[in-house]
Write a protein that holds these residues in place. Structure first.
Motif, PDB file in Angstrom:
ATOM      1  N   GLY A 182       1.883   3.625   9.775  1.00 31.99           N
ATOM      2  CA  GLY A 182       2.679   3.912  10.949  1.00 31.99           C
ATOM      3  C   GLY A 182       3.947   4.687  10.615  1.00 31.99           C
ATOM      4  O   GLY A 182       4.602   5.216  11.517  1.00 31.99           O
ATOM      5  N   TRP A 183       4.277   4.739   9.340  1.00 33.30           N
ATOM      6  CA  TRP A 183       5.474   5.475   8.888  1.00 33.30           C
ATOM      7  C   TRP A 183       5.117   6.823   8.282  1.00 33.30           C
ATOM      8  O   TRP A 183       5.794   7.819   8.519  1.00 33.30           O
ATOM      9  CB  TRP A 183       6.231   4.644   7.846  1.00 33.30           C
ATOM     10  CG  TRP A 183       7.051   3.565   8.444  1.00 33.30           C
ATOM     11  CD1 TRP A 183       6.635   2.301   8.790  1.00 33.30           C
ATOM     12  CD2 TRP A 183       8.430   3.626   8.802  1.00 33.30           C
ATOM     13  NE1 TRP A 183       7.662   1.586   9.329  1.00 33.30           N
ATOM     14  CE2 TRP A 183       8.785   2.376   9.352  1.00 33.30           C
ATOM     15  CE3 TRP A 183       9.402   4.614   8.704  1.00 33.30           C
ATOM     16  CZ2 TRP A 183      10.072   2.088   9.806  1.00 33.30           C
ATOM     17  CZ3 TRP A 183      10.683   4.343   9.159  1.00 33.30           C
ATOM     18  CH2 TRP A 183      11.005   3.088   9.703  1.00 33.30           C
ATOM     19  N   CYS A 184       4.088   6.837   7.452  1.00 38.31           N
ATOM     20  CA  CYS A 184       3.709   8.044   6.714  1.00 38.31           C
ATOM     21  C   CYS A 184       2.202   8.247   6.822  1.00 38.31           C
ATOM     22  O   CYS A 184       1.453   7.284   7.016  1.00 38.31           O
ATOM     23  CB  CYS A 184       4.112   7.931   5.245  1.00 38.31           C
ATOM     24  SG  CYS A 184       5.898   7.716   4.994  1.00 38.31           S
ATOM     25  N   THR A 185       1.774   9.482   6.656  1.00 46.22           N
ATOM     26  CA  THR A 185       0.354   9.804   6.842  1.00 46.22           C
ATOM     27  C   THR A 185      -0.343  10.144   5.527  1.00 46.22           C
ATOM     28  O   THR A 185      -1.447  10.687   5.530  1.00 46.22           O
ATOM     29  CB  THR A 185       0.199  10.984   7.817  1.00 46.22           C
ATOM     30  OG1 THR A 185       0.983  12.093   7.338  1.00 46.22           O
ATOM     31  CG2 THR A 185       0.670  10.589   9.205  1.00 46.22           C
ATOM     32  N   ALA A 186       0.299   9.812   4.405  1.00 49.82           N
ATOM     33  CA  ALA A 186      -0.314  10.035   3.095  1.00 49.82           C
ATOM     34  C   ALA A 186       0.251   9.019   2.119  1.00 49.82           C
ATOM     35  O   ALA A 186       1.351   8.491   2.315  1.00 49.82           O
ATOM     36  CB  ALA A 186      -0.037  11.451   2.591  1.00 49.82           C
ATOM     37  N   VAL A 187      -0.505   8.755   1.053  1.00 47.35           N
ATOM     38  CA  VAL A 187      -0.038   7.817   0.041  1.00 47.35           C
ATOM     39  C   VAL A 187      -0.612   8.213  -1.307  1.00 47.35           C
ATOM     40  O   VAL A 187      -1.731   8.730  -1.398  1.00 47.35           O
ATOM     41  CB  VAL A 187      -0.448   6.366   0.387  1.00 47.35           C
ATOM     42  CG1 VAL A 187      -1.940   6.126   0.185  1.00 47.35           C
ATOM     43  CG2 VAL A 187       0.364   5.353  -0.407  1.00 47.35           C
ATOM     44  N   GLU A 188       0.184   8.015  -2.354  1.00 48.79           N
ATOM     45  CA  GLU A 188      -0.312   8.177  -3.712  1.00 48.79           C
ATOM     46  C   GLU A 188      -1.031   6.905  -4.126  1.00 48.79           C
ATOM     47  O   GLU A 188      -0.482   5.813  -4.011  1.00 48.79           O
ATOM     48  CB  GLU A 188       0.852   8.403  -4.678  1.00 48.79           C
ATOM     49  CG  GLU A 188       1.524   9.748  -4.569  1.00 48.79           C
ATOM     50  CD  GLU A 188       2.616   9.913  -5.608  1.00 48.79           C
ATOM     51  OE1 GLU A 188       3.164  11.015  -5.690  1.00 48.79           O
ATOM     52  OE2 GLU A 188       2.921   8.932  -6.334  1.00 48.79           O
ATOM     53  N   GLY A 189      -2.234   7.065  -4.623  1.00 49.08           N
ATOM     54  CA  GLY A 189      -2.984   5.916  -5.109  1.00 49.08           C
ATOM     55  C   GLY A 189      -2.673   5.659  -6.566  1.00 49.08           C
ATOM     56  O   GLY A 189      -3.524   5.831  -7.445  1.00 49.08           O
ATOM     57  N   ASN A 190      -1.456   5.241  -6.854  1.00 50.13           N
ATOM     58  CA  ASN A 190      -1.032   5.060  -8.237  1.00 50.13           C
ATOM     59  C   ASN A 190      -1.662   3.832  -8.891  1.00 50.13           C
ATOM     60  O   ASN A 190      -1.880   3.803 -10.099  1.00 50.13           O
ATOM     61  CB  ASN A 190       0.490   4.964  -8.300  1.00 50.13           C
ATOM     62  CG  ASN A 190       1.010   5.063  -9.709  1.00 50.13           C
ATOM     63  OD1 ASN A 190       0.697   5.998 -10.432  1.00 50.13           O
ATOM     64  ND2 ASN A 190       1.793   4.076 -10.114  1.00 50.13           N
ATOM     65  N   THR A 191      -1.991   2.811  -8.104  1.00 45.35           N
ATOM     66  CA  THR A 191      -2.552   1.588  -8.695  1.00 45.35           C
ATOM     67  C   THR A 191      -3.916   1.843  -9.327  1.00 45.35           C
ATOM     68  O   THR A 191      -4.308   1.118 -10.245  1.00 45.35           O
ATOM     69  CB  THR A 191      -2.689   0.485  -7.635  1.00 45.35           C
ATOM     70  OG1 THR A 191      -3.519   0.953  -6.567  1.00 45.35           O
ATOM     71  CG2 THR A 191      -1.333   0.096  -7.075  1.00 45.35           C
ATOM     72  N   THR A 192      -4.636   2.872  -8.855  1.00 43.12           N
ATOM     73  CA  THR A 192      -5.950   3.155  -9.428  1.00 43.12           C
ATOM     74  C   THR A 192      -5.841   3.668 -10.865  1.00 43.12           C
ATOM     75  O   THR A 192      -6.842   3.706 -11.584  1.00 43.12           O
ATOM     76  CB  THR A 192      -6.702   4.181  -8.571  1.00 43.12           C
ATOM     77  OG1 THR A 192      -5.908   5.376  -8.460  1.00 43.12           O
ATOM     78  CG2 THR A 192      -6.966   3.639  -7.174  1.00 43.12           C
ATOM     79  N   PHE A 193      -4.644   4.051 -11.283  1.00 39.74           N
ATOM     80  CA  PHE A 193      -4.438   4.473 -12.666  1.00 39.74           C
ATOM     81  C   PHE A 193      -4.601   3.293 -13.618  1.00 39.74           C
ATOM     82  O   PHE A 193      -5.096   3.447 -14.734  1.00 39.74           O
ATOM     83  CB  PHE A 193      -3.035   5.068 -12.792  1.00 39.74           C
ATOM     84  CG  PHE A 193      -2.650   5.501 -14.183  1.00 39.74           C
ATOM     85  CD1 PHE A 193      -3.218   6.622 -14.765  1.00 39.74           C
ATOM     86  CD2 PHE A 193      -1.704   4.784 -14.914  1.00 39.74           C
ATOM     87  CE1 PHE A 193      -2.863   7.028 -16.044  1.00 39.74           C
ATOM     88  CE2 PHE A 193      -1.336   5.184 -16.188  1.00 39.74           C
ATOM     89  CZ  PHE A 193      -1.912   6.310 -16.755  1.00 39.74           C
ATOM     90  N   TYR A 194      -4.213   2.112 -13.177  1.00 43.60           N
ATOM     91  CA  TYR A 194      -4.206   0.936 -14.043  1.00 43.60           C
ATOM     92  C   TYR A 194      -5.514   0.162 -14.017  1.00 43.60           C
ATOM     93  O   TYR A 194      -5.858  -0.502 -15.004  1.00 43.60           O
ATOM     94  CB  TYR A 194      -3.038   0.022 -13.659  1.00 43.60           C
ATOM     95  CG  TYR A 194      -1.710   0.718 -13.792  1.00 43.60           C
ATOM     96  CD1 TYR A 194      -1.117   0.879 -15.043  1.00 43.60           C
ATOM     97  CD2 TYR A 194      -1.062   1.261 -12.690  1.00 43.60           C
ATOM     98  CE1 TYR A 194       0.093   1.553 -15.189  1.00 43.60           C
ATOM     99  CE2 TYR A 194       0.151   1.935 -12.818  1.00 43.60           C
ATOM    100  CZ  TYR A 194       0.720   2.079 -14.071  1.00 43.60           C
ATOM    101  OH  TYR A 194       1.905   2.758 -14.209  1.00 43.60           O
TER     102      TYR A 194
END
Length: 275
Positions: free
Chosen positions: A27-39
């Motif tokens: 509801g705030w932003c329309t994109a996200v970095e999937g950083n957790t998939t790195f770990y």
């Protein structure tokens, strides 16, 4: 990223079940970095939950696992890569790009390995590569070599702009920690594809973050006018104000380009009252 504790009760309702937090973030932003998939590669059902919480046009830029990029350095990790691609399949059209972040030790001599890796990847995804070795930013011949390698599969080069962050010494604990960990790379603004992706690191002081992003306003606006579809990720060392700052950046671009669609109106965080 959408589970950051400092956002709960401020940008996200609190308490809120973990499986609803991404919906609130969207509801705030329309994109996200999937950083957790790195770990760690997430369970496929977890990824399906992400899809259920977001609209089909929401953008995930999912980072490849470190076992592929950092430990195996793009070689001999076919099984791990297949498992990752299978896990993220439920995202469907939400998977804007697969993000290949390479370690600072991955230099010009490793470009052939990157080229071979990119050519072996499935052609039904888009790819974006982030490099950190200094030669990729200072040697024109090396820059051309990397751009040619990325161009063979239509991959984008992701700049991580830390120039504003390193302009003056740190003033908080979060900034001091970031000072020792973040790469010091020269500014790069050239896009290779119609979907440029930018990562920008500001400061914990919002005014200085805004000051530092000024060059990107015209750059992003220019890309939009050219018909490109950029994604701009905004970070600060503590990320406490990141959603609000991201919306401010979008509003500033929209002031230059009124036809740009507005972001969604965030849902109320606190309980509704009559007064």
């Amino acid at each position: 990223m959408w589970t950051l504790r400092s956002w709960q009760g401020r940008f996200l309702p609190h308490p809120l079940p973990a499986h609803e937090r991404l919906r609130a973030y969207a509801g705030w932003c329309t994109a996200v970095e999937g950083n957790t998939t790195f770990y760690a590669t997430p369970a496929r059902e977890t990824v399906a939950s992400w899809a259920r919480q977001t609209a089909p046009d929401f953008r995930f830029v999912a980072k490849l696992p470190k076992v592929v990029t950092h430990e195996r350095r793009l070689s001999g990790a076919d099984e791990e890569l297949r498992a990752f691609l299978h896990a993220i399949e439920p995202l469907g059209p939400r998977l804007h790009a697969l993000w290949i972040q390479l370690p600072g030790s991955f230099g010009p001599g490793d470009v052939p390995a990157l080229t071979g890796f990119l050519r072996r990847l499935p052609t039904d995804h888009r790819y974006a590569v982030e490099v950190r070795h200094p030669a990729f930013f200072t040697d024109a011949r090396v820059v051309r070599t990397l751009e040619e390698a990325l161009g063979t599969v239509g991959a984008e080069w992701v700049p991580f702009d830390t120039t504003a962050f390193f302009r003056t010494p740190p003033t908080s604990d979060a900034e001091r920690e970031a000072w020792s960990r973040k790469p010091r790379t020269p500014l790069r603004t050239r896009a290779l594809t119609d979907r440029p992706i930018v990562r920008y690191l500001g400061r914990d002081d919002p005014a200085r973050t805004v000051e530092g992003w000024q060059p990107w306003l015209e750059q992003v606006t220019g890309w939009l006018r050219e018909g490109r579809s950029p994604t701009f990720f905004l970070h600060t060392p503590d990320n406490a104000d990141a959603p609000e700052l991201a919306r401010r950046f979008h509003d500033a671009v929209r002031a230059r380009l009124p036809e740009l669609a507005a972001l969604p109106e965030p849902p109320p965080v606190g309980p509704l009252t009559l007064f």
